[in-house]
Each structure stands twice: as structure tokens, then as C-alpha cells.
Design a protein around this motif. Structure first.
Motif, PDB file in Angstrom:
ATOM      1  N   SER A 358     -61.973 -16.522  64.289  1.00 31.81           N
ATOM      2  CA  SER A 358     -60.859 -17.342  63.815  1.00 31.81           C
ATOM      3  C   SER A 358     -60.057 -17.877  64.989  1.00 31.81           C
ATOM      4  O   SER A 358     -59.644 -19.024  65.001  1.00 31.81           O
ATOM      5  CB  SER A 358     -59.952 -16.514  62.904  1.00 31.81           C
ATOM      6  N   ARG A 359     -59.855 -17.013  65.995  1.00 34.00           N
ATOM      7  CA  ARG A 359     -59.075 -17.436  67.142  1.00 34.00           C
ATOM      8  C   ARG A 359     -59.768 -18.567  67.883  1.00 34.00           C
ATOM      9  O   ARG A 359     -59.157 -19.545  68.295  1.00 34.00           O
ATOM     10  CB  ARG A 359     -58.879 -16.225  68.073  1.00 34.00           C
ATOM     11  N   ARG A 360     -61.097 -18.479  67.994  1.00 39.41           N
ATOM     12  CA  ARG A 360     -61.836 -19.538  68.675  1.00 39.41           C
ATOM     13  C   ARG A 360     -61.744 -20.857  67.921  1.00 39.41           C
ATOM     14  O   ARG A 360     -61.675 -21.919  68.504  1.00 39.41           O
ATOM     15  CB  ARG A 360     -63.303 -19.133  68.850  1.00 39.41           C
ATOM     16  N   LEU A 361     -61.759 -20.779  66.572  1.00 35.28           N
ATOM     17  CA  LEU A 361     -61.653 -22.008  65.794  1.00 35.28           C
ATOM     18  C   LEU A 361     -60.334 -22.716  66.081  1.00 35.28           C
ATOM     19  O   LEU A 361     -60.280 -23.930  66.172  1.00 35.28           O
ATOM     20  CB  LEU A 361     -61.766 -21.692  64.297  1.00 35.28           C
ATOM     21  N   PHE A 362     -59.249 -21.933  66.207  1.00 38.58           N
ATOM     22  CA  PHE A 362     -57.960 -22.552  66.476  1.00 38.58           C
ATOM     23  C   PHE A 362     -57.860 -23.029  67.917  1.00 38.58           C
ATOM     24  O   PHE A 362     -57.312 -24.093  68.190  1.00 38.58           O
ATOM     25  CB  PHE A 362     -56.820 -21.565  66.170  1.00 38.58           C
ATOM     26  N   GLU A 363     -58.437 -22.243  68.858  1.00 39.77           N
ATOM     27  CA  GLU A 363     -58.367 -22.650  70.257  1.00 39.77           C
ATOM     28  C   GLU A 363     -59.262 -23.841  70.542  1.00 39.77           C
ATOM     29  O   GLU A 363     -58.960 -24.661  71.397  1.00 39.77           O
ATOM     30  CB  GLU A 363     -58.764 -21.470  71.144  1.00 39.77           C
ATOM     31  N   ASP A 365     -59.813 -26.393  68.643  1.00 39.84           N
ATOM     32  CA  ASP A 365     -59.161 -27.630  68.237  1.00 39.84           C
ATOM     33  C   ASP A 365     -57.880 -27.804  69.043  1.00 39.84           C
ATOM     34  O   ASP A 365     -56.949 -27.018  68.924  1.00 39.84           O
ATOM     35  CB  ASP A 365     -58.813 -27.585  66.744  1.00 39.84           C
ATOM     36  N   VAL A 366     -57.841 -28.855  69.863  1.00 43.07           N
ATOM     37  CA  VAL A 366     -56.644 -29.116  70.646  1.00 43.07           C
ATOM     38  C   VAL A 366     -55.467 -29.368  69.717  1.00 43.07           C
ATOM     39  O   VAL A 366     -54.323 -29.060  70.021  1.00 43.07           O
ATOM     40  CB  VAL A 366     -56.877 -30.341  71.560  1.00 43.07           C
ATOM     41  N   MET A 367     -55.747 -29.923  68.543  1.00 40.84           N
ATOM     42  CA  MET A 367     -54.710 -30.243  67.578  1.00 40.84           C
ATOM     43  C   MET A 367     -55.136 -29.763  66.194  1.00 40.84           C
ATOM     44  O   MET A 367     -55.634 -30.545  65.382  1.00 40.84           O
ATOM     45  CB  MET A 367     -54.453 -31.748  67.586  1.00 40.84           C
ATOM     46  N   PRO A 368     -55.011 -28.475  65.890  1.00 36.54           N
ATOM     47  CA  PRO A 368     -55.456 -27.970  64.591  1.00 36.54           C
ATOM     48  C   PRO A 368     -54.663 -28.575  63.442  1.00 36.54           C
ATOM     49  O   PRO A 368     -53.468 -28.849  63.569  1.00 36.54           O
ATOM     50  CB  PRO A 368     -55.211 -26.465  64.708  1.00 36.54           C
ATOM     51  N   MET A 369     -55.327 -28.759  62.302  1.00 41.30           N
ATOM     52  CA  MET A 369     -54.649 -29.326  61.138  1.00 41.30           C
ATOM     53  C   MET A 369     -53.825 -28.268  60.411  1.00 41.30           C
ATOM     54  O   MET A 369     -52.978 -28.607  59.594  1.00 41.30           O
ATOM     55  CB  MET A 369     -55.674 -29.937  60.175  1.00 41.30           C
ATOM     56  N   TRP A 370     -54.079 -26.997  60.698  1.00 40.76           N
ATOM     57  CA  TRP A 370     -53.342 -25.909  60.069  1.00 40.76           C
ATOM     58  C   TRP A 370     -52.702 -25.035  61.132  1.00 40.76           C
ATOM     59  O   TRP A 370     -53.268 -24.829  62.202  1.00 40.76           O
ATOM     60  CB  TRP A 370     -54.257 -25.055  59.186  1.00 40.76           C
ATOM     61  N   THR A 371     -51.532 -24.519  60.827  1.00 41.15           N
ATOM     62  CA  THR A 371     -50.826 -23.617  61.726  1.00 41.15           C
ATOM     63  C   THR A 371     -50.683 -22.260  61.054  1.00 41.15           C
ATOM     64  O   THR A 371     -50.351 -22.181  59.862  1.00 41.15           O
ATOM     65  CB  THR A 371     -49.422 -24.159  62.070  1.00 41.15           C
ATOM     66  N   VAL A 378     -45.771 -10.750  57.466  1.00 43.79           N
ATOM     67  CA  VAL A 378     -46.292 -11.700  56.477  1.00 43.79           C
ATOM     68  C   VAL A 378     -47.019 -12.834  57.205  1.00 43.79           C
ATOM     69  O   VAL A 378     -46.493 -13.396  58.168  1.00 43.79           O
ATOM     70  CB  VAL A 378     -45.158 -12.284  55.613  1.00 43.79           C
ATOM     71  N   VAL A 379     -48.218 -13.132  56.766  1.00 46.00           N
ATOM     72  CA  VAL A 379     -49.011 -14.205  57.376  1.00 46.00           C
ATOM     73  C   VAL A 379     -49.089 -15.376  56.401  1.00 46.00           C
ATOM     74  O   VAL A 379     -49.343 -15.186  55.209  1.00 46.00           O
ATOM     75  CB  VAL A 379     -50.435 -13.715  57.712  1.00 46.00           C
ATOM     76  N   ARG A 380     -48.843 -16.568  56.900  1.00 44.76           N
ATOM     77  CA  ARG A 380     -48.985 -17.753  56.049  1.00 44.76           C
ATOM     78  C   ARG A 380     -49.584 -18.897  56.858  1.00 44.76           C
ATOM     79  O   ARG A 380     -49.445 -18.954  58.090  1.00 44.76           O
ATOM     80  CB  ARG A 380     -47.637 -18.167  55.451  1.00 44.76           C
ATOM     81  N   TYR A 381     -50.257 -19.801  56.173  1.00 46.55           N
ATOM     82  CA  TYR A 381     -50.875 -20.978  56.788  1.00 46.55           C
ATOM     83  C   TYR A 381     -50.241 -22.229  56.194  1.00 46.55           C
ATOM     84  O   TYR A 381     -50.121 -22.354  54.968  1.00 46.55           O
ATOM     85  CB  TYR A 381     -52.385 -20.989  56.523  1.00 46.55           C
ATOM     86  N   VAL A 382     -49.839 -23.140  57.067  1.00 46.52           N
ATOM     87  CA  VAL A 382     -49.215 -24.383  56.604  1.00 46.52           C
ATOM     88  C   VAL A 382     -49.841 -25.562  57.348  1.00 46.52           C
ATOM     89  O   VAL A 382     -50.300 -25.416  58.484  1.00 46.52           O
ATOM     90  CB  VAL A 382     -47.688 -24.368  56.841  1.00 46.52           C
ATOM     91  N   PRO A 383     -49.886 -26.736  56.706  1.00 45.42           N
ATOM     92  CA  PRO A 383     -50.396 -27.919  57.410  1.00 45.42           C
ATOM     93  C   PRO A 383     -49.557 -28.199  58.653  1.00 45.42           C
ATOM     94  O   PRO A 383     -48.325 -28.077  58.632  1.00 45.42           O
ATOM     95  CB  PRO A 383     -50.244 -29.036  56.379  1.00 45.42           C
ATOM     96  N   ASN A 384     -50.210 -28.553  59.740  1.00 47.33           N
ATOM     97  CA  ASN A 384     -49.543 -28.846  61.002  1.00 47.33           C
ATOM     98  C   ASN A 384     -49.039 -30.292  60.985  1.00 47.33           C
ATOM     99  O   ASN A 384     -49.814 -31.229  61.191  1.00 47.33           O
ATOM    100  CB  ASN A 384     -50.516 -28.623  62.162  1.00 47.33           C
ATOM    101  N   GLU A 385     -47.727 -30.460  60.745  1.00 47.76           N
ATOM    102  CA  GLU A 385     -47.177 -31.815  60.626  1.00 47.76           C
ATOM    103  C   GLU A 385     -47.206 -32.588  61.936  1.00 47.76           C
ATOM    104  O   GLU A 385     -46.967 -33.799  61.958  1.00 47.76           O
ATOM    105  CB  GLU A 385     -45.743 -31.746  60.096  1.00 47.76           C
ATOM    106  N   GLU A 386     -47.519 -31.904  63.044  1.00 43.08           N
ATOM    107  CA  GLU A 386     -47.609 -32.594  64.331  1.00 43.08           C
ATOM    108  C   GLU A 386     -49.026 -33.072  64.626  1.00 43.08           C
ATOM    109  O   GLU A 386     -49.283 -33.653  65.678  1.00 43.08           O
ATOM    110  CB  GLU A 386     -47.144 -31.661  65.446  1.00 43.08           C
ATOM    111  N   ILE A 412     -48.598 -28.334  49.509  1.00 42.27           N
ATOM    112  CA  ILE A 412     -50.029 -28.057  49.743  1.00 42.27           C
ATOM    113  C   ILE A 412     -50.188 -26.724  50.464  1.00 42.27           C
ATOM    114  O   ILE A 412     -51.034 -25.896  50.120  1.00 42.27           O
ATOM    115  CB  ILE A 412     -50.673 -29.199  50.561  1.00 42.27           C
ATOM    116  N   GLY A 413     -49.335 -26.481  51.471  1.00 45.75           N
ATOM    117  CA  GLY A 413     -49.412 -25.228  52.215  1.00 45.75           C
ATOM    118  C   GLY A 413     -49.101 -24.011  51.365  1.00 45.75           C
ATOM    119  O   GLY A 413     -49.687 -22.944  51.562  1.00 45.75           O
ATOM    120  N   SER A 414     -48.172 -24.146  50.407  1.00 48.08           N
ATOM    121  CA  SER A 414     -47.783 -22.999  49.581  1.00 48.08           C
ATOM    122  C   SER A 414     -48.718 -22.771  48.400  1.00 48.08           C
ATOM    123  O   SER A 414     -48.606 -21.767  47.709  1.00 48.08           O
ATOM    124  CB  SER A 414     -46.354 -23.200  49.054  1.00 48.08           C
TER     125      SER A 414
END
Length: 491
Positions: A358-363, A365-371, A378-386, A412-414
Motif C-alpha cells: 500500500s505504501r508503495r502505491l502511494f509513493e 504516485d507523485v499526486m495520489p487521487m486519495w489521501t 481512526v483511519v480514513r481515506y478522502v479524495p485529494n482535492e489538490e 464521496i470520501g465519506s
């Protein structure tokens, strides 16, 4: 005190012993143990389901038995479990041939050939009297009429099951055929796992034994996936009991992304590849029990890729709780303690395979679509608005619409279906595909032009930066050639 002989009633005891809990595959495996003990190189299982009275035969080319040896082998309790056995003798109680056979059938016929001489004997539950254990001893003419006897060579043994009442009772001919077909499929999978070290002949461990079901050769199923380079074998540890050694060898299986689709399907169809974690206990190379941590740790995500191979010799039987079916083996305290320590070490390693992925998938992508956010446990995933795609689209909107778009991303993130994703990913990760179906080359090019018009409306972006944005969406994962073709034509 006066002693009086009180032998069991033959028919009553024989009927009762039918209900020890054998499945078809466990019963066949128990008989094959005798074939391996007889030094067989080939074992064949034959079963014809379409006939009015289906029967099943197990034929080997082992050393065979003469008449006296055959009659003794037909005896209940032919060997004392305390007797010392040969190193490669997979027997235990002297009951397997009889209890396994009668768990599936009412008539057991055994034909054996030794030094070119045939001998035959029959147990028939419908012939037993209350007080006498009566077997039938066959003559040459009767032996020649036995089904599949022609499969015997100069030496070997044929075990024939007739009157398969437990498998076929209350079924029509069509239903019986379907049930037996399913059972034979389960049988092939079971034998491929239980005897995989004999089927593949591990160097220094076991001798090779070929097995066939209705003429189809079996391929050994290695639960440790050792042919895959991504499998991580960890150091072997040993425990000495008495004068003998128990070897404990841990493995960390590869992440499913390291398996081909064919390889993954092969493992999943045979042993629930991702969920069958635990210890695999072998007695003289034969798998006895598997998929269990013996209550040392609960099954979970942390250990889902962990497998531990435990080998013990037949001389240590008294230290293990082995049942008659040879489908259970409970480790003694010294082995449990060593296993407990190993589990603690391999848990981190197994988890690292997943979290590292999972860490490699995020690393990557220079600009991941999810953060990913981890706050107060508590862990949550949200769309990366940047992300450039969101920023570019928001730039095309008026202020009011932009605020609504930001709220839409929050919703969408929630509303990520975490439970459904977890369930699908745990059971069949290879079936998950985020790519849009039905897109041909022209459709892909159309999608990429739309994406470029959002993130680069003035066509100022370089080709490599556009590639990184497209890859971050995973729209064309595994289809880099289509992206390369688009870039070469449009940039």
C-alpha cells in the motif's frame, strides 16, 4: 475375581465404526497411506458414477501381500499403535483400511498380488453375524471376476468399495452421477494437497509417487507457493523431543499482485489461498492437519500470508494427538511454545507485505487521487482535492459550483463501501478491476483527450507530467502501450 471373555458383537461394532466422521477424500487418503507404506510408485483411483451400482477402486503397484498377510491386514486392529513402525509407514492404529472403507461402503474386497500370486478377501457387512467376524476368502475363479483386477501387475493391491450407500442412498441415477462428480473433484484437490510432497518428490524428504483419478494425473499443490520467487522462506527452527527432531519452517506468501492470474486461481480453487493461514503439520511427509494456529493467535489480517510447515517423524506419534482419520494432530507443549515465538516474528513480516504494498502505491504516485489520514486511532481515506484532475476541473467552475464540487468530494470520501471492498479484496483480490469495461483504443483516446482538456486546457503541460497524472488515476493500469500511443500522437 473371576474373568470372563466378552468379545464385542461383530455386526453392532462394525456398524458403529462406520460413523467416525470420514469424508470420501479422507477415507481414500487413509487407504493410500497403506499403498505408500507398501513402497508403491503408482496409485490409481477408479470410480464410475454412471452405472446402476457405482463402485470405487484404489489400485497400487506396491509389494503386495500373500494370503496370510492379506487375511491379517483385514483384521480390525491388525497392528498395535504402540508398535514401532518403519520410517515411511504412514499407518497408525491398524484400523484405517477397514474404518475408512466402511465409512463409505458396505462391501470391501481386497485383491493382492505378491510374487505373481493372487489372493483375495472380502468383508461384507450384510454377512456378519452378531458374534462372529466372518470374512470371505476368494478363490482364483472369484478373483478373476472382480472389477479392475486386470489393473494389477506382478505385485500390488486392489481395494474395491461396493455398495456405496453413504454416497448414493436416496438419489436418482442422474443425481448420483452429479454428486459423485463433485465428490471426485473434491477428492483430487484433497489428495493433491495431502500428498503434495510425494507427488513432487521433495529432495531428501519423500520418494515420488504418481497418482491418478480416473486416468487423470494429479499435480501436487504446494501450500507454501515455493515456486514463486516472491515467497519468503524464513529460517528453520527445531525442537528435540526424546531422541527425535521436529522441524519448524515458516513462510511468508507473496502478495497477490506477485501472482499470475492462472497461479492465483490455481491456489484459490484448491485451498482458499488468502484465508488458509496457519500451521501445516506433516508426519513422515504426509500432511495431517492444516490451516490452524492451535489457539495461539486468532486468524486475522496480520497473519493472512503466514504459513508454518511442521515436520515430525512417526517415532513421535505419542507426543501428538492423532485421530483415527489422521486429519488432526495437536502439537506437544514444547512445539507450541516454539510456534508461539515464531508467530510473533512472522506477524510483522506478513503485515509488512501488505502495508508495504500500500505504501508503495502511494509513493509511486507523485499526486495520489486519495489521501490517507490516521488520527487518534481512526483511519480514513478522502479524495485529494489538490490532485491536478480535481484542481483543473474546479478551475472550470464558477465559485458557487466550485463549493458544491468540494462538498461532493467530501460526500464521496465519506461513502466509501469499506465493508464490501474489504470482503471482495479478502476473498478474491484478483477479481477487482477499477478500469472501465468495453474501452477500445479509440475509447481510451477519447477519455484521455477529455482528461487533458480538464488538467491542461491551454496545452502547456509536458508529456511526462501528463503520464504521471494518468497513472495516478489507474485508468490504464497495465495498458501503458495505449498511453504511450496517445502521448506520441497528441504531444
Amino acid at each position: 475375581m473371576k474373568h470372563q471373555a466378552l468379545p464385542p458383537r461383530a455386526s453392532s461394532l462394525a456398524e458403529s465404526l462406520r460413523d467416525l466422521g470420514y469424508s470420501l477424500e479422507a477415507a481414500v487418503a487413509d487407504v493410500i497411506d497403506n499403498s505408500i507404506a507398501a513402497r508403491s510408485k503408482n496409485v490409481e483411483i477408479w470410480c464410475v458414477a454412471e452405472e446402476e451400482e457405482p463402485c470405487l477402486a484404489i489400485v497400487d503397484d506396491g509389494c503386495g501381500m500373500d494370503k496370510a498377510e492379506l487375511v491379517e491386514a483385514m483384521r480390525y486392529g491388525a497392528k498395535n499403535p504402540k508398535d514401532r513402525r518403519a520410517k515411511d509407514d504412514l499407518g497408525r492404529f491398524g484400523l484405517g483400511l477397514k474404518t475408512a472403507s466402511f465409512s463409505q461402503c458396505r462391501k470391501l474386497t481386497v485383491i493382492s498380488c505378491k510374487d505373481g500370486n493372487l489372493s483375495g478377501a472380502v468383508w461384507d457387512l450384510d454377512v456378519l453375524s452378531d458374534d462372529e467376524w466372518l470374512i470371505g476368502v476368494l478363490d482364483k475363479r472369484e478373483i478373476d471376476k472382480v472389477r479392475w483386477v486386470e489393473r494389477l501387475g506382478k505385485s500390488g493391491t486392489l481395494v474395491l468399495w461396493e455398495c456405496l450407500d453413504r454416497l448414493t442412498e436416496r438419489l436418482t441415477s442422474e443425481g448420483r452421477s452429479e454428486v459423485l462428480s463433485d465428490k471426485l473433484t473434491q477428492l483430487t484437490h484433497h489428495l493433491s494437497l495431502v500428498f503434495h510432497r510425494f507427488l513432487s518428490s521433495e529432495v531428501g524428504r519423500t520418494r515420488k509417487v504418481a497418482m491418478k483419478v480416473n486416468g487423470h494425473g494429479l499435480v501436487g499443490f504446494d501450500p507454501f507457493c515455493r515456486n514463486n520467487r516472491a515467497t519468503q522462506p524464513l529460517p528453520t527452527q527445531s525442537v528435540v523431543l526424546g531422541n527425535h527432531r521436529v522441524d519448524i519452517h515458516p513462510y511468508i506468501l507473496p502478495h497477490h499482485s506477485k501472482l499470475s492470474r492462472k497461479e492465483f486461481d490455481f491456489y484459490r480453487s484448491r485451498s482458499e489461498f488468502l484465508s488458509n493461514q496457519g500451521a501445516y503439520v506433516y508426519r513422515s511427509g504426509r500432511l495431517m492437519a492444516w490451516g490452524d494456529w492451535f489457539r495461539l493467535v486468532p486468524k486475522g489480517e496480520a497473519t493472512k500470508l503466514a504459513r508454518v510447515q511442521i515436520d515430525f517423524p512417526a517415532e513421535l506419534d505419542e507426543f501428538w494427538t492423532i485421530d483415527i482419520k489422521k486429519s488432526r494432530a495437536y502439537p506437544p507443549p514444547a512445539v507450541r511454545e516454539q510456534l508461539r515465538q515464531i508467530i510473533g516474528r512472522i506477524t510483522d513480516q506478513s503485515t509488512r507485505v501488505h502495508t508495504g504494498r500500500s505504501r508503495r502505491l502511494f509513493e509511486r504516485d507523485v499526486m495520489p487521487m486519495w489521501t490517507r489520514y490516521a488520527e487518534r486511532g481512526v483511519v480514513r481515506y478522502v479524495p485529494n482535492e489538490e490532485h491536478p484532475l480535481f484542481v483543473g476541473f474546479a478551475g472550470l467552475l464558477a465559485d458557487e459550483q466550485r463549493a458544491k464540487f468540494s462538498s461532493l468530494l467530501d460526500m464521496i470520501g465519506s461513502s466509501i463501501p469499506v465493508e464490501a471492498i474489504y470482503s471482495d479484496y479478502s476473498s478474491a483480490p484478483k477479481d477487482i478491476d477499477s478500469r472501465e469495461e468495453g474501452l477500445d483504443a479509440a475509447g481510451v483516446a477519447r477519455k484521455l483527450r477529455q482528461l487533458r482538456s480538464i488538467v491542461d486546457p491551454r496545452a502547456n503541460m509536458g508529456a511526462e507530467q501528463f503520464r504521471r497524472i494518468v497513472r495516478s488515476t489507474r485508468l490504464l493500469e497495465g495498458q501503458d502501450d495505449l498511453l504511450d500511443d496517445f502521448v506520441s500522437k497528441d504531444f
